[in-house]
Design a protein around this motif. Structure first.
Motif, PDB file in Angstrom:
ATOM      1  N   VAL A  51      41.466  43.507  45.492  1.00 55.69           N
ATOM      2  CA  VAL A  51      40.742  42.557  44.647  1.00 55.69           C
ATOM      3  C   VAL A  51      40.473  41.240  45.376  1.00 55.69           C
ATOM      4  O   VAL A  51      39.342  40.877  45.668  1.00 55.69           O
ATOM      5  N   GLY A  52      41.549  40.498  45.685  1.00 56.04           N
ATOM      6  CA  GLY A  52      41.379  39.217  46.367  1.00 56.04           C
ATOM      7  C   GLY A  52      40.546  38.238  45.561  1.00 56.04           C
ATOM      8  O   GLY A  52      40.603  38.204  44.327  1.00 56.04           O
ATOM      9  N   LEU A  53      39.693  37.476  46.239  1.00 56.53           N
ATOM     10  CA  LEU A  53      38.923  36.431  45.569  1.00 56.53           C
ATOM     11  C   LEU A  53      37.710  36.958  44.811  1.00 56.53           C
ATOM     12  O   LEU A  53      37.013  36.184  44.151  1.00 56.53           O
ATOM     13  N   SER A  54      37.470  38.262  44.876  1.00 61.24           N
ATOM     14  CA  SER A  54      36.454  38.817  43.974  1.00 61.24           C
ATOM     15  C   SER A  54      36.907  38.677  42.521  1.00 61.24           C
ATOM     16  O   SER A  54      36.106  38.836  41.586  1.00 61.24           O
ATOM     17  N   ALA A  55      38.183  38.342  42.340  1.00 63.73           N
ATOM     18  CA  ALA A  55      38.705  38.087  40.994  1.00 63.73           C
ATOM     19  C   ALA A  55      37.983  36.920  40.327  1.00 63.73           C
ATOM     20  O   ALA A  55      37.948  36.837  39.094  1.00 63.73           O
ATOM     21  N   ILE A  56      37.412  36.009  41.104  1.00 64.42           N
ATOM     22  CA  ILE A  56      36.652  34.897  40.524  1.00 64.42           C
ATOM     23  C   ILE A  56      35.484  35.435  39.712  1.00 64.42           C
ATOM     24  O   ILE A  56      35.258  35.037  38.561  1.00 64.42           O
ATOM     25  N   ASN A  57      34.735  36.360  40.307  1.00 66.13           N
ATOM     26  CA  ASN A  57      33.612  36.956  39.581  1.00 66.13           C
ATOM     27  C   ASN A  57      34.099  37.797  38.405  1.00 66.13           C
ATOM     28  O   ASN A  57      33.454  37.842  37.351  1.00 66.13           O
ATOM     29  N   ASP A  58      35.251  38.442  38.571  1.00 66.42           N
ATOM     30  CA  ASP A  58      35.816  39.211  37.458  1.00 66.42           C
ATOM     31  C   ASP A  58      36.129  38.305  36.274  1.00 66.42           C
ATOM     32  O   ASP A  58      35.912  38.679  35.114  1.00 66.42           O
ATOM     33  N   GLY A  59      36.655  37.105  36.563  1.00 66.57           N
ATOM     34  CA  GLY A  59      36.937  36.151  35.493  1.00 66.57           C
ATOM     35  C   GLY A  59      35.678  35.739  34.756  1.00 66.57           C
ATOM     36  O   GLY A  59      35.659  35.632  33.524  1.00 66.57           O
ATOM     37  N   VAL A  60      34.607  35.510  35.510  1.00 66.64           N
ATOM     38  CA  VAL A  60      33.315  35.175  34.894  1.00 66.64           C
ATOM     39  C   VAL A  60      32.809  36.347  34.065  1.00 66.64           C
ATOM     40  O   VAL A  60      32.311  36.177  32.940  1.00 66.64           O
ATOM     41  N   LEU A  61      32.939  37.551  34.606  1.00 66.02           N
ATOM     42  CA  LEU A  61      32.479  38.751  33.911  1.00 66.02           C
ATOM     43  C   LEU A  61      33.214  38.948  32.585  1.00 66.02           C
ATOM     44  O   LEU A  61      32.603  39.303  31.565  1.00 66.02           O
ATOM     45  N   LEU A  62      34.508  38.706  32.592  1.00 63.89           N
ATOM     46  CA  LEU A  62      35.287  38.827  31.363  1.00 63.89           C
ATOM     47  C   LEU A  62      34.754  37.890  30.280  1.00 63.89           C
ATOM     48  O   LEU A  62      34.617  38.270  29.115  1.00 63.89           O
ATOM     49  N   LYS A  63      34.448  36.654  30.667  1.00 67.94           N
ATOM     50  CA  LYS A  63      33.937  35.682  29.698  1.00 67.94           C
ATOM     51  C   LYS A  63      32.549  36.070  29.208  1.00 67.94           C
ATOM     52  O   LYS A  63      32.224  35.915  28.022  1.00 67.94           O
ATOM     53  N   CYS A  64      31.706  36.587  30.119  1.00 64.80           N
ATOM     54  CA  CYS A  64      30.357  37.007  29.726  1.00 64.80           C
ATOM     55  C   CYS A  64      30.387  38.166  28.734  1.00 64.80           C
ATOM     56  O   CYS A  64      29.490  38.303  27.893  1.00 64.80           O
ATOM     57  N   HIS A  65      31.396  39.003  28.831  1.00 62.57           N
ATOM     58  CA  HIS A  65      31.535  40.106  27.884  1.00 62.57           C
ATOM     59  C   HIS A  65      31.557  39.596  26.439  1.00 62.57           C
ATOM     60  O   HIS A  65      31.025  40.250  25.537  1.00 62.57           O
ATOM     61  N   VAL A  66      32.198  38.456  26.233  1.00 61.47           N
ATOM     62  CA  VAL A  66      32.364  37.934  24.874  1.00 61.47           C
ATOM     63  C   VAL A  66      31.003  37.719  24.222  1.00 61.47           C
ATOM     64  O   VAL A  66      30.768  38.130  23.076  1.00 61.47           O
ATOM     65  N   GLN A  67      30.101  37.041  24.930  1.00 58.39           N
ATOM     66  CA  GLN A  67      28.778  36.775  24.374  1.00 58.39           C
ATOM     67  C   GLN A  67      28.049  38.078  24.051  1.00 58.39           C
ATOM     68  O   GLN A  67      27.378  38.190  23.018  1.00 58.39           O
TER      69      GLN A  67
END
Length: 305
Positions: free
Chosen positions: A77-93
């Motif tokens: 994973v590494g720092l691709s987790a940054i995009n994963d965090g954004v993706l998680l939030k986008c799921h909500v909308q």
């Protein structure tokens, strides 16, 4: 990524949507669709929580979360987790739009989530600039600044958001519940102070992570109290050791905390705020609102994790 980050916690925030909604609907029949929509919003909050934790762990250089390695610490994973965090939030909308677009309260629901998202991000910003930006100076760690950080970073999304979602599902106007919001925000501050206490004095086997507030130079409730109470020698020890990762430095800071009796001070604070919240809740005329607040308080009072 979703399986690793979303469902592994206590799920208190998500379950609070359902608990609150059922109490508001007490005395009326709740059909399967209404209950399902409450569950959807509960999971949306857990998605938001997962996003915040993924991001927080990176900025805090944390190692464990919920008895597992932090997501970004996985070799794949590494720092691709940054995009994963954004993706998680986008799921909500996307989820809210899918299930609530035709509801009369859709716009108010979206405005609520956008507002809470901004408040939480602002709280994170306050935390980061206080902790990581500019010259490190413990003299800046005062209770007013601390309360501002935790109000925005924790209280709004962890305590107000679940109840606000339930109110909207029940057809209420949020503008009619300002006092309820204030009580929930105060509970959120209390919750974060507990979290800071457990980070230092809690059992990692129970809380599911190794506390790193001292190493991370965090503006925590404990250091704020220590800065108010320390004598000249204790202050010198704090300045020399706070924010350093070596075990000896961490032990030196914890020793000052013990000398200042911060464990007893926390217990006194907890008792005082509990009595205040109980009296405030008892004065609430709406029985359903009283019960909602009692459930929240019961979940957090003297918690161990």
């Amino acid at each position: 990524m979703l399986d690793y980050n979303v469902p592994g916690g206590k799920l208190n925030r998500g379950l609070s949507v359902i608990d609150s909604y059922m109490l508001l609907r007490e005395g009326t029949e709740v059909d399967e669709e209404d209950f399902y929509l409450a569950c959807v919003l509960g999971w949306c909050i857990e998605w938001l929580q997962a996003s915040a934790l993924v991001m927080d762990d990176i900025t805090d250089n944390a190692y464990t979360r919920r008895d597992n390695l932090c997501w970004y610490k996985l070799p794949t994973v590494g720092l691709s987790a940054i995009n994963d965090g954004v993706l998680l939030k986008c799921h909500v909308q996307a989820i809210i739009k899918r299930y609530f677009k035709e509801k009369f309260y859709f716009m108010e629901l979206m405005e609520l989530w956008n507002e809470i998202g901004l408040q939480t991000a602002m709280g994170q910003m306050l935390d980061l600039i206080t902790t990581h930006t500019g010259a490190k100076d413990l003299a800046r760690y005062r209770i007013q600044g601390y309360r501002r950080i935790v109000k925005y970073k924790t209280s709004y999304y962890s305590f107000y958001l679940p109840v606000a979602c339930a109110l909207l599902l029940n057809g209420a106007k949020l503008s009619d519940y300002v006092e309820l919001k204030n009580v929930l925000i105060e509970m959120g501050v209390y919750f974060q102070i507990q979290d800071d206490y457990l980070d230092c004095f809690g059992d990692p086997q129970v809380i599911g992570k190794v506390g790193t507030d001292i190493e991370d130079y965090k503006c925590s409730w404990l250091i704020v109290q220590a800065m108010e109470l320390a004598n000249e020698n204790e202050m010198k020890i704090l300045y020399e050791n706070y924010g350093k990762s070596c075990p000896e430095c961490v032990a030196a800071v914890k020793n000052v905390y013990k000398e200042l009796d911060l464990q007893d001070i926390f217990l006194e604070y907890e008792s005082r705020v509990y009595k205040h919240l109980v009296s405030t809740i008892d004065a609430e005329p709406d029985r359903a609102i009283r019960e909602i607040l009692k459930i929240f308080l019961k979940k957090i009072y003297r918690r161990k994790k």
